[in-house]
Design an enzyme around this catalytic site. Structure first.
Site, mmCIF file in Angstrom:
data_model
loop_
_atom_site.group_PDB
_atom_site.id
_atom_site.type_symbol
_atom_site.label_atom_id
_atom_site.label_comp_id
_atom_site.label_asym_id
_atom_site.label_seq_id
_atom_site.Cartn_x
_atom_site.Cartn_y
_atom_site.Cartn_z
ATOM 1 N N HIS A 1 0.833 -1.206 0.000
ATOM 2 C CA HIS A 1 0.000 0.000 0.000
ATOM 3 C C HIS A 1 0.868 1.257 0.000
ATOM 4 C CE1 HIS A 1 -3.013 -2.795 2.105
ATOM 5 N NE2 HIS A 1 -3.502 -2.547 0.894
ATOM 6 N N LYS B 1 -18.204 -6.043 9.679
ATOM 7 C CA LYS B 1 -16.937 -6.752 9.890
ATOM 8 C C LYS B 1 -16.029 -5.891 10.757
ATOM 9 C CE LYS B 1 -16.860 -8.907 5.305
ATOM 10 N NZ LYS B 1 -16.057 -9.011 4.080
ATOM 11 N N ARG C 1 -1.898 -5.787 -8.665
ATOM 12 C CA ARG C 1 -0.820 -6.765 -8.545
ATOM 13 C C ARG C 1 -0.823 -7.766 -9.681
ATOM 14 N NH1 ARG C 1 -2.403 -8.840 -2.786
ATOM 15 N NH2 ARG C 1 -4.373 -8.522 -3.825
ATOM 16 N N SER D 1 -2.785 -7.689 2.569
ATOM 17 C CA SER D 1 -3.254 -7.614 3.950
ATOM 18 C C SER D 1 -3.643 -8.992 4.467
ATOM 19 C CB SER D 1 -4.441 -6.662 4.061
ATOM 20 O OG SER D 1 -4.049 -5.343 3.788
#
Length: 157
Positions: free
Chosen positions: A18, A42, A91, A129
């Site tokens: 990031h 969440k 990515r 992550s």
């Protein structure tokens, strides 16, 4: 006229990957707003407030980076604050397909928005992550996946 981009995500946690995107974004934009999305359904691995502190710690003293949280649709958040650029990292081809679809939906909702996609350098492609969360949950060392000087344990408390 200042050009500002929003870099949205859950950033749970904010990783070296990031940081690379924000740093590259700062070469294109006068300001980057790191927007931490809040999903009340969440709670996340790291509480939202601590995710924000983590990013603020990384960019302490850099007035070109602002850290905020938001709820709801990202494109609506951009529209509400008058930002016309959304910064995203890619990515792989899976990310490309997702980002292309999101770009089209976002433009239908806010025609002025432009998505700027930056490729993650090859040496950072495997960092995510979810990998960091998984390693942490098993007591693994995630130092090499985090920005320099960041000890994730500080934010897990």
């Amino acid at each position: 006229m200042e050009k500002t981009a929003v870099f949205p995500g859950s950033f749970d946690p904010f990783t070296l990957g990031h940081k690379i995107i924000v740093d590259e974004g700062l070469k294109l934009f006068d300001k980057v707003i790191v927007a931490v999305g809040v999903n009340n359904q969440k709670p996340g691995f790291i509480p939202v407030g601590r995710r924000m502190y983590l990013v603020r710690d990384i960019y302490s003293g850099n007035e070109k980076v602002e850290v905020v949280s938001y709820t709801g649709l990202t494109v609506q958040f951009c529209k509400d604050i008058g930002v016309k650029f959304m910064l995203r990292g890619m990515r792989n081809t899976v990310d490309f397909e997702y980002e292309r679809n999101m770009m089209q939906i976002n433009q239908s909702l806010y025609p002025e928005i432009m998505t700027v996609l930056l490729f993650t350098p090859p040496e950072y492609v495997a960092i995510s992550s979810s990998v960091v969360r998984e390693l942490c949950s098993f007591g693994g060392d995630v130092t090499r996946f985090m920005p320099e000087g960041i000890d994730i344990k500080k934010y897990l408390k």
